[in-house]
Design an enzyme around this catalytic site. Structure first.
Site, PDB file in Angstrom:
ATOM      1  N   GLY A 138     -56.955  11.899 -38.422  1.00 37.08           N
ATOM      2  CA  GLY A 138     -56.753  11.930 -39.874  1.00 37.08           C
ATOM      3  C   GLY A 138     -55.713  10.919 -40.327  1.00 37.08           C
ATOM      4  CB  SER A 142     -61.114   4.165 -36.770  1.00 39.59           C
ATOM      5  OG  SER A 142     -61.563   3.605 -37.929  1.00 39.59           O
ATOM      6  CB  SER A 143     -59.400   9.677 -34.769  1.00 39.51           C
ATOM      7  OG  SER A 143     -59.686  10.335 -35.972  1.00 39.51           O
ATOM      8  CG  ASP A 190     -63.650   2.511 -39.699  1.00 41.33           C
ATOM      9  OD1 ASP A 190     -63.161   1.487 -40.189  1.00 41.33           O
ATOM     10  OD2 ASP A 190     -63.560   3.636 -40.229  1.00 41.33           O
TER      11      ASP A 190
END
Ligand code: GAF
Length: 397
Positions: A138, A142-143, A190
């Site tokens: 969060g 770009s997790s 991403d």
């Protein structure tokens, strides 16, 4: 690089060891293969990818790792050790087929894995896997894309496949996974940078032609500081599609396929036909596309002063015209710009919380961190991030 006040980023090998131990513990045997996908920080070019514009991200040393093994039967079993994801942390789902198609559901984190399995270009075999990650969740870095791309690369290794699939198609498959399984109509930035990043480089991506241009970013006197505000206002989910729609409508009003095709002159010409909100949204996007192309040139020429000015202009437009910043991100940018040796600072990613990105002199970084923390009303987390490499298989030995 050890910097006082900054958080140490774990080495990929550390994450692999952790994942391997958890795999043995959970599945009672050693994993056979592993892969990782990095998070990203966008230097400039925000909310331009879904307008066919330019973006200028770099891959981060924070990564998601997937280790695993082919399994018997027809079921995929996945355990995540990633912190702050929703429960349960262990899921089972069938290898997708006409009879057993996959569907998104809960827990949410598993949708990224399932989405990639469902969109994998090739045939998926059943597997057991463990996921670990050092990408802040969060944080606007770009997790989710790192999990998608790590999963895709893991499946490539697992099936010995992927050789004939271009990096672009892998990124597109991961983007589709996010659209269909996470319900997030994201652009391509991403997934693209997580697949194509290169150590010591940022990547200027033309989201219309889908071409990327690597720009060296290896000046030993300059560093990228990622500052996590540690706040996340739950607006991104609903506001993102709204912004995307507003941009599409603005382009349509101007008779353009996308805002990439529109100039500031077009915008002024159509001002009367656009309402104030749409006008400002388009002004950000058109201006940001121009800024991003210029910023990439500045970096090539080592003109960090101009690059930094463009970063601040970008932040201001995101705050005032695009309205995706928040008081915490604004505070962090103001504080960073007060510190000595700072070229520029801005919010990065979708917005409404998460991280800022700051470009500054290496010699100034410790004092800058101290200053930012002193001025910030909450507790921030700091990472000094050299541009890292894109997704790759990993050795388990
Ligand atoms: C999110 C999206 F996933 C990206 O595609 C991009 O639009 C970004 O927000 C804003 O620049 O990360």
């Amino acid at each position: 690089m050890e910097v006082e006040g900054s958080t140490k980023i774990p080495a990929v090998s550390e994450l692999v060891s952790k994942a391997k131990a958890a795999f043995v513990d959970k599945f009672g045997c050693e994993p056979q293969c592993a892969a990782y996908g990095p998070g990203r920080v966008n230097l400039i070019g925000e909310h331009t990818d879904y307008n066919e514009g330019f973006v200028f991200p770099m891959a981060l040393p924070q990564v998601t790792v997937v280790v695993g093994k082919k399994s018997e039967g027809n079921v995929c079993r996945v355990l995540t050790l990633a912190e702050s994801v929703d429960e349960p942390k262990y899921v089972e789902f069938p290898v997708p087929s006409a009879e057993t198609p996959l569907k998104p559901g809960s827990p949410k984190w598993a949708n990224y894995v399932k989405g990639v399995v469902a969109n994998y270009i090739g045939s998926v075999v059943p597997f057991d896997a463990v996921v670990v990650s050092s990408v802040p969740l969060g944080g606007g870095v770009s997790s989710s894309a790192s999990l998608e791309v790590a999963t895709y690369t893991f499946l490539d290794v697992l099936t010995n496949g992927g050789a004939d699939v271009s990096k672009k198609d892998k990124a597109l498959a991961c983007q589709k996974a996010e659209h269909e399984y996470a319900g997030m109509p994201c652009g391509i930035m991403d997934q693209f940078i997580s697949v194509m990043g290169q150590e010591g480089h940022a990547l200027l991506i033309d989201c219309r032609s889908m071409e990327g241009k690597l720009v060296p970013m290896n000046d030993p006197n300059v560093v990228v500081l990622v500052t996590n505000s540690n706040v996340k206002h739950e607006l991104t989910g609903s506001e993102y599609p709204t912004r995307k729609k507003q941009c599409e409508v603005a382009a349509k009003v101007m008779g353009k396929k996308s805002l990439r095709e529109a100039s500031m002159k077009d915008l002024e010409e159509f001002k009367e036909k656009l309402d104030d909100v749409m006008y400002r949204r388009a002004r950000h996007v058109i201006g940001e596309i121009i800024r991003t192309e210029e910023a990439a040139k500045c970096l090539e020429q080592g003109d960090y002063t101009r690059f930094g000015k463009l970063m601040v202009e970008s932040h201001n437009a995101l705050r005032d015209d695009y309205e995706v910043s928040c008081p915490e991100l604004d505070e962090l940018v103001v504080a960073a710009m007060e510190a000595e040796g700072v070229f520029g600072s801005r919010m990065t990613g979708g917005g409404f919380g998460g991280c800022t990105v700051t470009l500054l002199k290496k010699e100034a970084v410790e004092k800058a961190i101290q200053h930012i923390q002193k001025r910030y009303s909450q507790t921030a987390t700091f990472y000094v991030c050299p541009p890292a490499a894109g997704a790759a298989p990993l050795s388990l030995s």
